[in-house]
Design a protein around this motif. Structure first.
Motif, PDB file in Angstrom:
ATOM      1  N   ALA A  35       0.803  -1.217   0.000  1.00 21.75           N
ATOM      2  CA  ALA A  35       0.000   0.000   0.000  1.00 21.75           C
ATOM      3  C   ALA A  35       0.838   1.270   0.000  1.00 21.75           C
ATOM      4  CB  ALA A  35      -0.945  -0.011   1.207  1.00 21.75           C
ATOM      5  N   ARG A  36       2.039   1.214   0.546  1.00 20.61           N
ATOM      6  CA  ARG A  36       2.869   2.410   0.636  1.00 20.61           C
ATOM      7  C   ARG A  36       3.193   3.000  -0.731  1.00 20.61           C
ATOM      8  NH1 ARG A  36       7.644  -0.113   4.114  1.00 20.61           N
ATOM      9  NH2 ARG A  36       7.221  -1.714   2.538  1.00 20.61           N
ATOM     10  N   ALA A  37       3.342   2.138  -1.743  1.00 20.81           N
ATOM     11  CA  ALA A  37       3.689   2.621  -3.082  1.00 20.81           C
ATOM     12  C   ALA A  37       2.587   3.478  -3.688  1.00 20.81           C
ATOM     13  CB  ALA A  37       3.989   1.427  -3.994  1.00 20.81           C
ATOM     14  N   PHE A  38       1.349   3.301  -3.217  1.00 25.44           N
ATOM     15  CA  PHE A  38       0.208   4.008  -3.793  1.00 25.44           C
ATOM     16  C   PHE A  38      -0.235   5.209  -2.974  1.00 25.44           C
ATOM     17  CE2 PHE A  38       0.019  -0.308  -5.452  1.00 25.44           C
ATOM     18  CZ  PHE A  38      -0.242  -0.091  -6.802  1.00 25.44           C
ATOM     19  N   GLU A  39       0.425   5.485  -1.849  1.00 27.53           N
ATOM     20  CA  GLU A  39      -0.036   6.547  -0.952  1.00 27.53           C
ATOM     21  C   GLU A  39      -0.177   7.907  -1.637  1.00 27.53           C
ATOM     22  OE1 GLU A  39       2.576   6.523   2.383  1.00 27.53           O
ATOM     23  OE2 GLU A  39       1.676   4.734   3.296  1.00 27.53           O
ATOM     24  N   PRO A  40       0.819   8.412  -2.371  1.00 25.57           N
ATOM     25  CA  PRO A  40       0.652   9.735  -2.982  1.00 25.57           C
ATOM     26  C   PRO A  40      -0.506   9.786  -3.986  1.00 25.57           C
ATOM     27  CG  PRO A  40       2.969   9.123  -2.913  1.00 25.57           C
ATOM     28  CD  PRO A  40       2.193   7.898  -2.559  1.00 25.57           C
ATOM     29  N   LEU A  41      -0.634   8.751  -4.813  1.00 27.24           N
ATOM     30  CA  LEU A  41      -1.745   8.718  -5.774  1.00 27.24           C
ATOM     31  C   LEU A  41      -3.078   8.608  -5.039  1.00 27.24           C
ATOM     32  CD1 LEU A  41      -2.806   8.570  -8.672  1.00 27.24           C
ATOM     33  CD2 LEU A  41      -2.395   6.099  -8.615  1.00 27.24           C
ATOM     34  N   ALA A  42      -3.127   7.794  -3.997  1.00 28.92           N
ATOM     35  CA  ALA A  42      -4.368   7.650  -3.230  1.00 28.92           C
ATOM     36  C   ALA A  42      -4.804   8.973  -2.621  1.00 28.92           C
ATOM     37  CB  ALA A  42      -4.182   6.593  -2.139  1.00 28.92           C
ATOM     38  N   ASP A  43      -3.852   9.743  -2.100  1.00 27.43           N
ATOM     39  CA  ASP A  43      -4.193  11.042  -1.516  1.00 27.43           C
ATOM     40  C   ASP A  43      -4.793  11.978  -2.558  1.00 27.43           C
ATOM     41  OD1 ASP A  43      -3.396  10.372   1.042  1.00 27.43           O
ATOM     42  OD2 ASP A  43      -1.398  11.227   0.839  1.00 27.43           O
ATOM     43  N   LEU A  44      -4.264  11.951  -3.771  1.00 32.71           N
ATOM     44  CA  LEU A  44      -4.777  12.817  -4.835  1.00 32.71           C
ATOM     45  C   LEU A  44      -6.191  12.413  -5.242  1.00 32.71           C
ATOM     46  CD1 LEU A  44      -1.554  13.025  -7.053  1.00 32.71           C
ATOM     47  CD2 LEU A  44      -2.548  14.880  -5.693  1.00 32.71           C
ATOM     48  N   GLY A 252       4.979   4.096 -13.024  1.00 32.70           N
ATOM     49  CA  GLY A 252       4.741   5.522 -13.232  1.00 32.70           C
ATOM     50  C   GLY A 252       3.828   6.132 -12.187  1.00 32.70           C
ATOM     51  N   PHE A 253       2.903   5.347 -11.647  1.00 26.58           N
ATOM     52  CA  PHE A 253       1.980   5.847 -10.613  1.00 26.58           C
ATOM     53  C   PHE A 253       2.723   6.264  -9.355  1.00 26.58           C
ATOM     54  CE2 PHE A 253       2.538   1.363  -9.910  1.00 26.58           C
ATOM     55  CZ  PHE A 253       2.701   1.269  -8.540  1.00 26.58           C
ATOM     56  N   ALA A 254       3.883   5.640  -9.087  1.00 23.64           N
ATOM     57  CA  ALA A 254       4.671   5.960  -7.895  1.00 23.64           C
ATOM     58  C   ALA A 254       5.744   6.990  -8.193  1.00 23.64           C
ATOM     59  CB  ALA A 254       5.310   4.693  -7.324  1.00 23.64           C
ATOM     60  N   GLU A 255       6.311   6.921  -9.389  1.00 25.90           N
ATOM     61  CA  GLU A 255       7.400   7.830  -9.746  1.00 25.90           C
ATOM     62  C   GLU A 255       6.911   9.260  -9.926  1.00 25.90           C
ATOM     63  OE1 GLU A 255      10.303   4.743 -12.152  1.00 25.90           O
ATOM     64  OE2 GLU A 255       8.663   5.723 -13.210  1.00 25.90           O
ATOM     65  N   PRO A 262      -4.255  12.716 -13.249  1.00 25.37           N
ATOM     66  CA  PRO A 262      -5.256  13.207 -14.189  1.00 25.37           C
ATOM     67  C   PRO A 262      -5.525  12.254 -15.335  1.00 25.37           C
ATOM     68  CG  PRO A 262      -3.214  14.476 -14.359  1.00 25.37           C
ATOM     69  CD  PRO A 262      -3.100  13.622 -13.164  1.00 25.37           C
ATOM     70  N   ARG A 263      -4.507  11.506 -15.746  1.00 20.04           N
ATOM     71  CA  ARG A 263      -4.719  10.518 -16.800  1.00 20.04           C
ATOM     72  C   ARG A 263      -5.622   9.398 -16.296  1.00 20.04           C
ATOM     73  NH1 ARG A 263      -6.191   9.048 -21.573  1.00 20.04           N
ATOM     74  NH2 ARG A 263      -5.222   7.124 -22.342  1.00 20.04           N
ATOM     75  N   LEU A 264      -5.402   8.949 -15.062  1.00 24.94           N
ATOM     76  CA  LEU A 264      -6.253   7.915 -14.489  1.00 24.94           C
ATOM     77  C   LEU A 264      -7.692   8.402 -14.375  1.00 24.94           C
ATOM     78  CD1 LEU A 264      -6.728   5.181 -13.174  1.00 24.94           C
ATOM     79  CD2 LEU A 264      -5.900   6.145 -11.011  1.00 24.94           C
ATOM     80  N   ARG A 265      -7.858   9.633 -13.935  1.00 28.34           N
ATOM     81  CA  ARG A 265      -9.217  10.193 -13.850  1.00 28.34           C
ATOM     82  C   ARG A 265      -9.895  10.213 -15.227  1.00 28.34           C
ATOM     83  NH1 ARG A 265     -10.939  12.913  -9.417  1.00 28.34           N
ATOM     84  NH2 ARG A 265      -9.451  13.250  -7.701  1.00 28.34           N
ATOM     85  N   ALA A 266      -9.140  10.609 -16.237  1.00 28.15           N
ATOM     86  CA  ALA A 266      -9.705  10.677 -17.591  1.00 28.15           C
ATOM     87  C   ALA A 266     -10.115   9.290 -18.081  1.00 28.15           C
ATOM     88  CB  ALA A 266      -8.690  11.299 -18.546  1.00 28.15           C
ATOM     89  N   VAL A 267      -9.287   8.284 -17.800  1.00 26.69           N
ATOM     90  CA  VAL A 267      -9.597   6.921 -18.224  1.00 26.69           C
ATOM     91  C   VAL A 267     -10.808   6.393 -17.470  1.00 26.69           C
ATOM     92  CG1 VAL A 267      -8.750   4.550 -18.227  1.00 26.69           C
ATOM     93  CG2 VAL A 267      -7.242   6.403 -18.940  1.00 26.69           C
TER      94      VAL A 267
END
Length: 270
Positions: A35-44, A252-255, A262-267
């Motif tokens: 789960a740690r790898a996704f923390e920044p994306l999850a917060d957004l 790329g989701f972590a880097e 925004p790309r994930l939101r668009a998809v």
């Protein structure tokens, strides 16, 4: 951002999970990444979504009763199904990356009712490739090298097979020297119990093509020439679609989560 952590007991494991935000459910999952790898994306995403992240079974805070049992895509899919039911916010959009993408595909096959959209981001489905037999041998070599007690050499072999180039100093910084005991345990579990069953899993293409779930194959724009570009393109072709591009490479989701979000939101909105 407030994060709620919990643990869900399943038949043979205690699954660590985290919840953020409010709104439609999005699940972010990797393997062996936790789960740690996704923390920044999850917060957004949590500004207007409920975001579920988890450590896959046997990794970090998700403890299994029997560490000699393989972590198969089917078991990890059942774990995700139980977690989605447990948080009672589905059906979910699921972004699975690497081994987590294989888990997400297995989830769609077994429980399509809990997944409205599944994005399989760079799944290492080696069995879809013509050189699958050679890749099986190379995967076994990675595991054998790791069992000699040389994680640096094993990782270098992994990078060679994956067609990923990293400077030697980066590899040494990641795996050389004294490492936390949990990192060592996770590394051993990944090599001994997760790598082989994940890369040798063969999806049910008819089930995925006929599923009510929207299934997309994500591919990093910087992954050209890598093994997971080949597997992703092979899966997309087998499903009769094209890959869905995302910023960055294999992680790329972590880097760069700010570019990825925004790309994930668009998809998801598409």
């Amino acid at each position: 951002m407030t994060t709620t952590t919990g643990s869900l007991r399943v038949d043979d494991a205690d699954l660590h999970y985290e919840l953020r935000g409010h709104g439609p459910l999005v699940v972010l999952v990797g393997a062996p990444m936790d789960a740690r790898a996704f923390e920044p994306l999850a917060d957004l995403l949590a500004t207007d979504h409920t975001v579920l992240t988890t450590d896959p079974r046997g990794i970090n805070r998700s403890r299994v009763d029997d560490r000699e049992r393989d972590s198969t895509p089917e078991l990890r899919a059942d774990d995700l199904h139980r977690l989605i039911r447990h948080v009672d916010a589905g059906p979910a959009a699921v972004l699975g990356s690497s081994g987590g993408a294989v888990s997400a595909l297995a989830l769609v096959q077994a429980h399509p009712e809990v997944v409205r959209t599944a994005i399989a981001h760079e799944p290492p489905l080696n069995e879809l490739l013509e050189d699958r037999a050679e890749l099986r041998v190379k995967t076994d070599e990675i595991i054998a090298i790791h069992r000699t007690g040389d994680p640096v050499a094993a990782f270098r072999k992994f990078l060679e097979v994956a067609d990923i180039v990293l400077p030697d100093e980066v590899v040494e910084q990641m795996l050389g020297g004294e490492r936390p005991a949990q990192d060592v345990a996770d590394d051993e579990y990944q090599h001994n119990r997760m790598l082989r069953p994940t890369t040798r899993w063969l999806p049910d293409l008819d089930a995925l093509r006929g599923s009510p779930t929207r299934v997309l194959v994500g591919l990093g724009e910087d992954s050209t020439g890598q093994l997971c570009e080949r597997t992703s393109r092979a899966l997309a072709a087998a499903l009769g679609t094209g890959p869905t591009p995302f910023p960055g490479g294999h992680i790329g989701f972590a880097e760069d989560p700010v570019a990825f979000e925004p790309r994930l939101r668009a998809v998801l909105g598409g």
